[in-house]
Design a protein around this motif. Structure first.
Motif, PDB file in Angstrom:
ATOM      1  N   GLU A   5       0.823  -1.200   0.000  1.00 48.86           N
ATOM      2  CA  GLU A   5       0.000   0.000   0.000  1.00 48.86           C
ATOM      3  C   GLU A   5       0.865   1.260   0.000  1.00 48.86           C
ATOM      4  OE1 GLU A   5      -2.578  -0.306   3.365  1.00 48.86           O
ATOM      5  OE2 GLU A   5      -3.566  -2.101   2.591  1.00 48.86           O
ATOM      6  N   LEU A   6       0.288   2.336  -0.502  1.00 47.88           N
ATOM      7  CA  LEU A   6       0.989   3.615  -0.461  1.00 47.88           C
ATOM      8  C   LEU A   6       1.205   4.044   0.979  1.00 47.88           C
ATOM      9  CD1 LEU A   6      -0.855   5.726  -3.187  1.00 47.88           C
ATOM     10  CD2 LEU A   6       1.440   4.757  -3.324  1.00 47.88           C
ATOM     11  N   HIS A   7       2.347   4.644   1.220  1.00 48.92           N
ATOM     12  CA  HIS A   7       2.607   5.242   2.523  1.00 48.92           C
ATOM     13  C   HIS A   7       1.539   6.314   2.753  1.00 48.92           C
ATOM     14  CE1 HIS A   7       4.535   7.760   5.536  1.00 48.92           C
ATOM     15  NE2 HIS A   7       5.285   6.702   5.837  1.00 48.92           N
ATOM     16  N   PRO A   8       1.015   6.423   3.969  1.00 52.15           N
ATOM     17  CA  PRO A   8      -0.050   7.403   4.234  1.00 52.15           C
ATOM     18  C   PRO A   8       0.304   8.828   3.799  1.00 52.15           C
ATOM     19  CG  PRO A   8       0.196   5.938   6.101  1.00 52.15           C
ATOM     20  CD  PRO A   8       1.311   5.601   5.148  1.00 52.15           C
ATOM     21  N   ALA A  11      -0.231   8.800   0.080  1.00 53.14           N
ATOM     22  CA  ALA A  11      -1.637   8.568  -0.247  1.00 53.14           C
ATOM     23  C   ALA A  11      -2.485   9.829  -0.068  1.00 53.14           C
ATOM     24  CB  ALA A  11      -2.188   7.435   0.609  1.00 53.14           C
ATOM     25  N   ARG A  12      -2.123  10.703   0.869  1.00 53.53           N
ATOM     26  CA  ARG A  12      -2.940  11.891   1.139  1.00 53.53           C
ATOM     27  C   ARG A  12      -2.692  13.028   0.150  1.00 53.53           C
ATOM     28  NH1 ARG A  12      -0.619  16.233   3.212  1.00 53.53           N
ATOM     29  NH2 ARG A  12       1.414  16.091   4.174  1.00 53.53           N
ATOM     30  N   ARG A  13      -1.629  12.923  -0.626  1.00 52.77           N
ATOM     31  CA  ARG A  13      -1.280  14.003  -1.555  1.00 52.77           C
ATOM     32  C   ARG A  13      -2.121  13.933  -2.827  1.00 52.77           C
ATOM     33  NH1 ARG A  13       5.318  14.355  -1.191  1.00 52.77           N
ATOM     34  NH2 ARG A  13       5.397  14.543   1.076  1.00 52.77           N
ATOM     35  N   ARG A  15      -2.860  13.951  -6.755  1.00 56.58           N
ATOM     36  CA  ARG A  15      -2.120  13.341  -7.873  1.00 56.58           C
ATOM     37  C   ARG A  15      -2.904  13.570  -9.164  1.00 56.58           C
ATOM     38  NH1 ARG A  15      -2.938   9.184  -4.155  1.00 56.58           N
ATOM     39  NH2 ARG A  15      -4.884   8.098  -4.423  1.00 56.58           N
ATOM     40  N   TYR A  18      -3.343   7.888 -11.185  1.00 54.72           N
ATOM     41  CA  TYR A  18      -2.999   6.795 -10.275  1.00 54.72           C
ATOM     42  C   TYR A  18      -3.090   5.483 -11.046  1.00 54.72           C
ATOM     43  CZ  TYR A  18      -3.161   3.736  -6.177  1.00 54.72           C
ATOM     44  OH  TYR A  18      -2.898   2.771  -5.252  1.00 54.72           O
ATOM     45  N   GLU A  20      -2.663   1.267 -10.685  1.00 53.44           N
ATOM     46  CA  GLU A  20      -2.460   0.043  -9.909  1.00 53.44           C
ATOM     47  C   GLU A  20      -2.042  -1.027 -10.887  1.00 53.44           C
ATOM     48  OE1 GLU A  20      -5.178  -1.323  -6.966  1.00 53.44           O
ATOM     49  OE2 GLU A  20      -5.756   0.707  -6.419  1.00 53.44           O
TER      50      GLU A  20
END
Length: 142
Positions: A5-8, A11-13, A15, A18, A20
């Protein structure tokens, strides 16, 4: 998985796009190529884990599709391997793959160098198989 998983903080930034992926190349089975082309992007910077797996696969795939590639060698890494073909340390794998990439597939540089290139508008140094080999032959002869 949890480990993938993305580091928190990331993940909050915000973009622009995205992706997967389920295979090593970020292009296989994704819309990354279409998105890059639709946005007029002709150069990608590759970072992440692992140098000899996902990074290598993505870089070669990108070059085959006509993209220029920059590989940030201090923002990636490898793991040790031992199998019937032999043993290679993580450091050796990372170093050798980086040398091979610089010889044809990508401009290999450190993150600070890359940022400086962006700041100054300077293109990072690229190389060729022939020139890399000629320097190695001269080094070995010395």
């Amino acid at each position: 998985s949890h480990g993938g998983e993305l580091h928190p903080e990331i993940a909050r930034r915000a973009r622009d796009h995205y992706v997967e992926k389920t295979l090593p190349s970020a292009f296989t089975g994704t819309d990354l190529e279409d998105w890059l082309r639709a946005n007029g992007i002709d150069t990608i910077a590759v970072v992440g884990y692992m140098t000899h797996n996902c990074d290598l696969s993505t870089i070669i795939h990108a070059v085959h599709m006509g993209f220029a590639v920059e590989f940030l060698s201090d923002a990636s890494g490898s793991v040790h391997y031992a199998n019937r073909a032999g043993y290679a340390s993580a450091e050796d794998i990372h170093r050798v793959v980086s040398v091979v990439l610089q010889s044809r597939f990508a401009a290999v540089l450190k993150t600070a160098e890359w940022i400086d290139c962006l700041r100054t508008g300077t293109l990072p140094e690229r190389d060729t198989i022939h020139a890399s080999n000629q320097r190695a032959l001269a080094r070995n002869a010395a």
